[in-house]
Write an enzyme that holds these catalytic residues in place. Structure first.
Site, PDB file in Angstrom:
ATOM      1  N   HIS A  61      -4.463   9.250   2.622  1.00  0.00           N
ATOM      2  CA  HIS A  61      -3.865   8.308   1.672  1.00  0.00           C
ATOM      3  C   HIS A  61      -4.164   8.711   0.231  1.00  0.00           C
ATOM      4  CE1 HIS A  61      -2.992   5.415   4.927  1.00  0.00           C
ATOM      5  NE2 HIS A  61      -4.118   5.879   5.446  1.00  0.00           N
ATOM      6  N   ASP A  94       1.687   2.269  -0.915  1.00  0.00           N
ATOM      7  CA  ASP A  94       0.448   2.278  -0.128  1.00  0.00           C
ATOM      8  C   ASP A  94      -0.787   2.075  -1.013  1.00  0.00           C
ATOM      9  OD1 ASP A  94      -1.703   2.972   1.512  1.00  0.00           O
ATOM     10  OD2 ASP A  94      -1.086   5.056   1.768  1.00  0.00           O
TER      11      ASP A  94
END
Length: 556
Positions: free
Chosen positions: A369, A197
Site C-alpha cells: 500500500h 486507499d
C-alpha cells in the site's frame, strides 16, 4: 467528457471498508444505475467466536437489484473479492475483472455452483467498457499481486475514480508500471471524486518496492541450516514467486501446505503469472525422502489463523508436518490490525520448538500500500474536486484527509464517511443524504448471516462462565417429582470438587418448583424462568459467575 449537467445525480457510498480493515465494497450510483466496486471479506475479530469470515450486508443492493448493473473487481486479494460467491447468490449481475483476478475466483464460484450462472467479463488496463449507461475505464496500478487496476467511471459531472490497492513501485516485479499518464489525463479532464486507499496514510515517505524483498529472501534460503518454511497470503503471487526462485537457486524442493495456497499456485501457474521450473514442486508426502537443507515449504497462516497450515504445524496438530529444531520459519506479511496477538502466539509456539523465526523484517516483507508521499502524488495527479478517503480504520482516513489538505483539496470537500453514509455529489457541493443499511454478515460454516449478535453473545457467555443444564421430570396431575432435579455442568465448575454447591442448587430448584405448583403456576415457560432466575442469583452470590442456565422440564 460530456458537458456537466446539474440535473444528473451522482452518489457514492460504502457497504464495507470504512473504519475497518477488509470487507471492501463501494458503490457508485449514476442517476438510477449502481455499479459495485469490489466485494471483499474480513478476518473475524477475536470476539466473533467460531465465525469463519465477515462480509458486508448487501440488503440495499438486493432490494434495488434491478438498478445494479455490474460488479468490478480491482484485484485478486480476498479483502477485495472474497465475498463475491456470497454476493452472487443474491445478485445475478455481470462481474468485471482482469484475467488473474477472475481466474482466482473461478474456483470458489465453481465450488458453490455459481460459475455457470455468472457472466464473467475479462478486462485489461486501458480498456473502456459500458456498464449500463455508464462508461468505465481501467488503468494499471502497482500492488503486491499482478493484474491490479484502478477504475474511472465517467459521469456527466466528471470522473469518479477508485484507486483500489496501490503503490507507486519504481521496480515492479512484473516490469509493468502504474499508468501515471492515464491518471494525469483524468486529472486534466476533471475528477469529480477520488476514492483512494488509506491503509498506510500514517506512514511517512514511500513504500519499498516488491523487488526489495528478493535479496533478503534469497539470503534466508542460503543461510538456513534446515528446512525453510515461508508463510504468506495465499494470493501474494509476487512473494510466492520469490520463494520459488530462492528455492531453485539453493537446490531446494518446494512443497505447499494449505488448500487456498495450493489452489492459487495452480491457477497462477496455469495463467502464466507464476514461473515454476519442472521437477521443483513435490507433494508433502515426499518430504521424508529429502534432507532438511534441500526442502522449502510454502504455507498459509501469516495472520496466526488457528486453522491455518502454519498454526497447525507450530502446535503439532498437522497430520503430516510439524515444526522441528533447525527449521527456519519466515512470516512474510504485515499483521492486519487486531491480529498482532494471534501472530505473536504462533511466533511463541515456533520458538518453543526450537525454530529460527524471521518476522516483522523488511528484508522479507514490504507493504503493498502507498505511503504518504505516494498518496499525495495520487492526489496531485487526479486533482479531485471531492475526496473520500477509503479502506482503513478511521484514524487512517483522518490522516489521509490531512494529506489531501496539504495538496490543495478544500477541507469542506474532504468527506470522512462511515459505512452506509451516502454522499450526493454535485460539481461544487456535496451533501450527506439518507443512510443505507450497512453492517456485518457473519459466515460460519455453511450458515450465512444466521449467526447474529444474540448467538455471539451466547457463545461469549459459554466461553466465559460455562453452562449449567437442569433436568427435572414432573407428574403434572399430582405435582410430584418423578425424577431429578439433576444438574449437568460444563465449563462452570468441576463437579467432584463442587458437590456441596450443586446439592444446594438442586435444593433451590426443588423449592422453587414446589412454590410454583402451590401457586398454580404450571406453564413451562414460567417454571423455567423462575428456575433460571433463582439459580442465577444463587450461583452469582456463591461464585461471582454467571453461567448459561438451561432448565429442561419433562412431563409424564
Amino acid at each position: 467528457m460530456p458537458k456537466h449537467e446539474s440535473t444528473s445525480k451522482v452518489r457514492v457510498f460504502a457497504l464495507g471498508g470504512l473504519g475497518e480493515t477488509g470487507k471492501n465494497m463501494y458503490v457508485v450510483e449514476v442517476n438510477d444505475e449502481m455499479i459495485v466496486l469490489d466485494a471483499g471479506q474480513m478476518i473475524p475479530e477475536d470476539d466473533m467466536l467460531g465465525v469463519d469470515i465477515v462480509i458486508a450486508d448487501i440488503s440495499y443492493l438486493v432490494q434495488n437489484s434491478d438498478r445494479v448493473k455490474g460488479i468490478i473487481l480491482s484485484h485478486g486479494h480476498e479483502d477485495h473479492c472474497g465475498a463475491l460467491p456470497y454476493v452472487l447468490r443474491k445478485l445475478q449481475v455481470p462481474v468485471y475483472g482482469t484475467k488473474l483476478t477472475l481466474g482466482l475466483i473461478e474456483g470458489d464460484l465453481k465450488a458453490q455452483n455459481l460459475l455457470k450462472k455468472t457472466e464473467l467479463k475479462t478486462v485489461s488496463s486501458g480498456d473502456k467498457v459500458k456498464i449500463g449507461n455508464v462508461k468505465v475505464e481501467f488503468f494499471r496500478v502497482s500492488h503486491s499481486i499482478p493484474d491490479c487496476v484502478g477504475v474511472a467511471l465517467e459521469t456527466p459531472q466528471g470522473y469518479v475514480v477508485y484507486t483500489g490497492d496501490f503503490k507507486f513501485d519504481q521496480t515492479p516485479a512484473d516490469h509493468k508500471f502504474a499508468d501515471v499518464g492515464r491518471m494525469t489525463q483524468y486529472g486534466k479532464k476533471g475528477v469529480l471524486c477520488l476514492l483512494s486507499d488509506s491503509t498506510n496514510a500514517e506512514i511517512p515517505g514511500t513504500t519499498p518496492s516488491e523487488k526489495e524483498t528478493e535479496p533478503g529472501m534469497k539470503a534466508v534460503f542460503r543461510e538456513a541450516m534446515g528446512r525453510v518454511i515461508v508463510s504468506t497470503y495465499a494470493s501474494n503471487i509476487y512473494r510466492i514467486q520469490q520463494v520459488i526462485d530462492a528455492a531453485k537457486e539453493t537446490n531446494r524442493k518446494v512443497a505447499v501446505v494449505g488448500e487456498s495456497m495450493k489452489k492459487n499456485i495452480q491457477i497462477s501457474k496455469r495463467l502464466g503469472y507464476l514461473r515454476v521450473p519442472k521437477q521443483l514442486m513435490i507433494n508433502v508426502e515426499e518430504l521424508s525422502k529429502h534432507k532438511g537443507e534441500n526442502i522449502a515449504i510454502i504455507s498459509t497462516g501469516s495472520q496466526g489463523e488457528p486453522t491455518s497450515g502454519l498454526h497447525r504445524m507450530a502446535k503439532g496438530t498437522d497430520r503430516q508436518l510439524s515444526i522441528m529444531p533447525k527449521d527456519t520459519v519466515v512470516i512474510s506479511a504485515s499483521p492486519t490490525p487486531g491480529k498482532e496477538k494471534s501472530i505473536g502466539r504462533v511466533v511463541d509456539f515456533l520458538y518453543r520448538v526450537g525454530a529460527e523465526v524471521v518476522h516483522s523484517d523488511k528484508n522479507v516483507n514490504v507493504s503493498g500500500h502507498a505511503s504518504q508521499e505516494e498518496l499525495m502524488l495520487m492526489l496531485n495527479l487526479m486533482k479531485p474536486r471531492h475526496f473520500v478517503p477509503i479502506q482503513g480504520e478511521y484514524r487512517m482516513q483522518i490522516a489521509h484527509g490531512n494529506l489531501a489538505k496539504t495538496t490543495g483539496v478544500r477541507p469542506e470537500r474532504i468527506h470522512l464517511l462511515q459505512n452506509g453514509e451516502v454522499l450526493q455529489l454535485e460539481e461544487k457541493n456535496a451533501t450527506k443524504s439518507t443512510k443505507v443499511q450497512a453492517g456485518n454478515v457473519l459466515v460460519d460454516g455453511l450458515g450465512i448471516g444466521d449467526v447474529g449478535n444474540i448467538v455471539l453473545r451466547d457463545r461469549r457467555l459459554l466461553s466465559k462462565d460455562g453452562i449449567l443444564v437442569v433436568v427435572v421430570t414432573l407428574n403434572k396431575k399430582t405435582n410430584a417429582f418423578v425424577s431429578g432435579p439433576d444438574i449437568i455442568s460444563r465449563g462452570f465448575v468441576y463437579v467432584r470438587e463442587s458437590e456441596e454447591l450443586l446439592d444446594e442448587a438442586k435444593q433451590k430448584v426443588t423449592e422453587t418448583l414446589r412454590e410454583c405448583m402451590e401457586d398454580n403456576v404450571n406453564e413451562w415457560s414460567s417454571l423455567k424462568s423462575n428456575v433460571r432466575d433463582v439459580l442465577s442469583r444463587y450461583l452469582f452470590d456463591k461464585t461471582k459467575r454467571r453461567p448459561m442456565i438451561l432448565p429442561i422440564i419433562m412431563e409424564v
